[in-house]
Design an enzyme around this catalytic site. Structure first.
Site, PDB file in Angstrom:
ATOM      1  N   SER A   1       0.849  -1.185   0.000  1.00 47.73           N
ATOM      2  CA  SER A   1       0.000   0.000   0.000  1.00 47.73           C
ATOM      3  C   SER A   1       0.881   1.229   0.000  1.00 47.73           C
ATOM      4  O   SER A   1       2.061   1.145   0.305  1.00 47.73           O
ATOM      5  CB  SER A   1      -0.900  -0.012   1.233  1.00 47.73           C
ATOM      6  OG  SER A   1      -0.103  -0.090   2.383  1.00 47.73           O
ATOM      7  N   THR A   2       0.288   2.345  -0.369  1.00 48.30           N
ATOM      8  CA  THR A   2       1.058   3.581  -0.463  1.00 48.30           C
ATOM      9  C   THR A   2       1.660   3.940   0.888  1.00 48.30           C
ATOM     10  O   THR A   2       0.944   4.074   1.871  1.00 48.30           O
ATOM     11  CB  THR A   2       0.152   4.736  -0.931  1.00 48.30           C
ATOM     12  OG1 THR A   2      -0.554   4.296  -2.082  1.00 48.30           O
ATOM     13  CG2 THR A   2       0.977   5.948  -1.274  1.00 48.30           C
ATOM     14  N   GLN A   3       2.967   4.079   0.947  1.00 44.79           N
ATOM     15  CA  GLN A   3       3.618   4.518   2.173  1.00 44.79           C
ATOM     16  C   GLN A   3       4.140   5.927   2.027  1.00 44.79           C
ATOM     17  O   GLN A   3       4.556   6.561   2.983  1.00 44.79           O
ATOM     18  CB  GLN A   3       4.764   3.575   2.529  1.00 44.79           C
ATOM     19  CG  GLN A   3       4.294   2.152   2.796  1.00 44.79           C
ATOM     20  CD  GLN A   3       3.314   2.067   3.948  1.00 44.79           C
ATOM     21  OE1 GLN A   3       3.458   2.759   4.950  1.00 44.79           O
ATOM     22  NE2 GLN A   3       2.292   1.243   3.814  1.00 44.79           N
ATOM     23  N   GLN A   4       4.179   6.387   0.808  1.00 45.21           N
ATOM     24  CA  GLN A   4       4.582   7.762   0.549  1.00 45.21           C
ATOM     25  C   GLN A   4       4.097   8.154  -0.840  1.00 45.21           C
ATOM     26  O   GLN A   4       3.928   7.295  -1.703  1.00 45.21           O
ATOM     27  CB  GLN A   4       6.099   7.869   0.629  1.00 45.21           C
ATOM     28  CG  GLN A   4       6.795   6.946  -0.357  1.00 45.21           C
ATOM     29  CD  GLN A   4       8.254   7.289  -0.500  1.00 45.21           C
ATOM     30  OE1 GLN A   4       8.641   8.423  -0.332  1.00 45.21           O
ATOM     31  NE2 GLN A   4       9.058   6.298  -0.817  1.00 45.21           N
TER      32      GLN A   4
END
Lengths: 272, 267, 254
Positions: free
Chosen positions: A32-35
């Protein structure tokens, strides 16, 4: 030579080595998007007596690289709502598709045309900006609770249930708030003080006309271009009123003056 | 590995993104990089509640902050619970939440739904005591991913006396006479201890040393409490940067909920 | 002996193209006591006749307020109606939570319509044995919808379902022109008169056996019962013989 279909259009293994499937893995741990990766900078907006003015520039950055220079970050929903997106551009595009499907579902369903006698669908009460903001806040809060956030801060501009101008924000954590003027990102530092001079409180919104509101936003876009390194001089501006939306997506910053620049001291190699 | 998807586009500490919530990255000794998304933030502000003989007052400032920024000068922290429809007509319970505002909103909506379904299913209003216990359960059920809020619930008990319950983020709760929560809790609570529960107040000339008699706490009249609330917030605004802009007060009596808004300093 | 082989479940058509279980469910609606609904430009009104199983028991619930903007009246199996009304309540709250919007009446009607339809197409399921009138106000103005066990829903200007409801429908058809411009009080009177038409000869409307639900553009949907409807009953049926609020007249239908 391998003529099997799975080799079609692929670099030859014997020349380039086997394809590393980890680059496009479909299994393995869930990601999943972490940044954010490709990002848009500030969104700014201000309420006036008959509606809302909202603006963003047209830049999508990859880190400090000005990667895409013609990205529209103002999205229209129905006939009287505009959303301004800051943050990750791919998440913005996902949300745009989500909102499009919502709009189609909402406007195509039988009940939105249930009120017979007229073919004119414009007066039908569909989802307004307030409804949409509530919906967006649930989407964003749900995604943050799943530890899979949509990396955006979003301003929603339009009209509320009371038919008054509506402006509110929602971010990747699901935090929501509303104010006579709002700005995301650098705009919160640079534009918000300028806008708050014009509309310090809710009461002063009723005294602000469209021309002053638009001019304030344009001034803020200029300040942001001067000082925000991740901004550009091409921008989009939308004026939402009861008559509809006036969206311009190809505006240029005018009357720039860099005269102040040679008086800036204390940066880089310049010491004195 | 899928480093192509997770690698940052720039330097190790990340580029200077122009918006908040810069990603937090930890690099271990073996060079592996762990990115993490932190799902909470603190939106500042403070709340307090005081109960009396036949009323309960809840109050909160209306400032919403993120870091040094003011998001908005009017974001209420007090919510009516139950009653009819979106306006909560006829409601007699108030919830105040301070901390992470998005969790606060989610919590308030869950509790409101519970109370409304209770009315629909049983045909009568939920008592404050029942509502208070239910709120505790809601918080406790999410203790491994808590609602990051300090909640205070106010109403009138079954005898018509003021009832006030305060909570920690994972559902421990207690009925109290008064409670301050949020950013300026540590500033307001000692003031309340002294002025509401008469802590450290003694009856003059009632004895020497250990014989000195402490002043007995009594239930305060409504106007006194309202003055205390104002004083508490005026002082908190002076000393805490996250408190200010406006004061929202809700007074619960047998006649319903009275809502009062008054300005605070905006600096 | 003749036996119908096509009514064992709700998924089998008869050679004539009928689904008997659904038709039987519609019979259940006709067994329920009558309910009437009318809309004007500004108001939506429901009126219902309540039955009590025996003199010692309480009267059944016929009108259920769901959300502040609408309510339902039911004819048929009350327990099936309760399942549907719980579902409608949840959907209404969900709409308020996700969109901060009162659910449009056409949408909630479509949702229970879809739910009812699935019952007619899955083996082992039973159609709802209840008909509903859904009345209230949303962003597009006042509405009245009729719901049937088959899953059929339609918007109505005026409607009556339940036992002997044909008499009420005849009354409504005769007075249709007056509804649109009617005032709140006039509309309630029409609903009560329509309801009265469906009563058996020796029966009367009383404060005990009548329910009225009213929703309007500026008023939330509210259920009126008991003493609250005394005035309406008196003004609607001014010239009726004697005070009819007695024990005998409470028994209605069979």
């Amino acid at each position: 030579m391998n003529h099997l279909p799975q080799a079609w259009g692929r670099p030859r293994d014997d020349v380039y080595g086997a394809y590393d499937h980890s680059y496009f893995q479909t299994s393995g741990p869930k990601q999943s998007t972490q940044q954010p990766i490709v990002t848009g900078t500030s969104v700014i907006a201000i309420k006036f007596k008959d509606g809302v003015v909202i603006a963003t520039d047209n830049l999508a950055s990859y880190g400090s690289l000005a990667r895409f220079t013609d990205v529209k970050r103002l999205r229209q929903f129905n006939k009287s709502t505009i959303l301004g997106f800051g943050g990750d551009v791919s998440d913005m595009q996902y949300l745009d598709r989500l909102l499009l499907s919502l709009a189609i579902r909402e406007n195509y369903s039988s009940y939105s045309s249930a009120s017979d006698d007229t073919d004119d669908t414009s007066n039908l009460e569909s989802l307004n900006a307030k409804n949409l903001h509530t919906y967006m806040s649930k989407v964003m809060y749900r995604r943050r609770s799943d530890f899979n956030p949509l990396w955006n801060q979003i301003l929603v501009a339009g009209f509320g249930n009371d038919e008054k101008p509506f402006l509110a924000s929602v971010d990747l954590l699901g935090t929501t708030f509303s104010s006579p003027s709002l700005a995301t990102g650098f705009g919160a530092h640079l534009a918000q003080p300028i806008m708050r001079k014009v509309v310090p409180d809710e009461a002063s919104v009723a005294n602000l006309d469209k021309e002053t509101a638009v001019q304030t936003i344009r001034d803020c876009m200029k300040v942001l271009f001067y000082r925000d390194a991740r901004s550009m001089d091409k921008y989009s501006i939308a004026v939402v009123t009861k008559d509809g939306i006036d969206l311009k997506e190809d505006e240029k910053l005018e009357n720039q003056s860099w005269a102040f620049a040679d008086r800036i001291k204390g940066y880089g190699t310049q010491v004195v | 590995m899928a480093s192509v998807f997770t690698a940052p586009p720039l330097a190790d500490n990340g580029p200077g993104y122009s918006f908040k919530q810069t990603p937090t990255t930890h690099i271990s000794a073996d060079g592996t990089r762990q990115h993490s998304f932190y799902p909470y933030t603190d939106n500042g502000g403070s709340t307090l509640g005081i109960s009396g003989a036949d009323f309960t007052i809840l109050a909160g400032d209306t400032r919403s902050t993120s870091g040094y920024n003011i998001n908005s000068r009017y974001v209420p922290k007090l919510f009516k619970i139950g009653g009819e429809g979106p306006e909560h007509t006829g409601s007699s319970i108030v919830l105040s939440v301070v901390g992470f505002a998005a969790d606060g909103d989610a919590l308030k909506e869950r509790l409101d739904t519970v109370v409304k379904m209770y009315k629909y299913q049983h045909g009568k209003n939920m008592s404050v005591a029942a509502c208070a216990q239910r709120l505790s359960h809601i918080l406790y059920n999410k203790r491994f991913f808590p609602y990051y809020v300090h909640a205070i619930l106010g109403g009138l008990d079954e005898e018509g006396k003021g009832a006030l319950y305060s909570y920690d983020p994972v559902g421990s709760y207690e009925r109290e006479q008064c409670r301050a929560a949020g950013a300026a809790a540590s500033l307001i609570m000692p003031f309340l201890d002294n002025q509401v529960n008469y802590k450290n107040q003694y009856i003059p000339a009632s004895g020497y040393g250990h014989d000195l008699q402490p002043r007995k706490a009594e239930l305060l009249p409504r106007n006194t409490v309202e003055e205390l609330v104002r004083d508490a917030f005026d002082s908190a605004v002076e000393r805490h940067i996250e408190v200010g802009d406006g004061l929202q007060m809700m007074i619960i009596t047998k006649d319903g909920i009275e809502e009062v808004y008054s300005p605070l300093k905006k600096d | 002996m003749f036996r119908n082989n096509y009514d064992n479940d709700s998924v089998t058509f008869s050679p004539q193209g009928r689904i008997f279980q659904v038709e039987y469910a519609q019979e259940a609606v006709k067994q329920g006591s009558v309910v009437v609904g009318i809309v004007s430009k500004k108001y939506a009104v429901l009126a219902a006749l309540k039955r009590n199983a025996e003199d010692l028991s309480s009267y059944q619930k016929k009108i259920i307020p769901i959300d502040t903007h609408y309510g339902i009246a039911l004819a048929g199996l009350a327990s099936d109606a309760r399942v549907l009304s719980n579902f409608m309540k949840q959907q209404s709250l969900a709409s308020r939570l996700t969109y901060d919007r009162a659910i449009p009446l056409a949408e909630i009607t479509a949702r229970i319509g879809d739910r009812a339809q699935t019952n007619t197409q899955h083996y082992g399921k039973r159609p709802y044995g209840v008909g509903l009138l859904i009345a209230g106000v949303d962003a597009n103005g006042p509405h009245l919808f009729e719901f049937q066990p088959s899953g059929v829903t339609q918007e109505m200007l005026a409607c009556a379902i339940g036992a002997r409801s044909q008499m009420a429908r005849t009354y409504l058809e005769r007075n249709l022109d007056e509804f649109e411009g009617a005032t709140r009080e006039e509309l309630i009177k029409h609903a009560l008169r329509g309801l009265k038409e469906s009563l058996a000869q020796d029966k009367e409307l009383t404060v005990d056996n009548t329910s009225v639900g009213v929703g309007g553009m500026d008023e939330p949907f509210k259920l009126y019962e008991g003493q609250e409807i005394t005035n309406w009953l008196e003004t609607t049926f001014e010239n009726r013989e004697g005070g009819a609020e007695g024990g005998e007249s409470m028994e209605v239908d069979s």
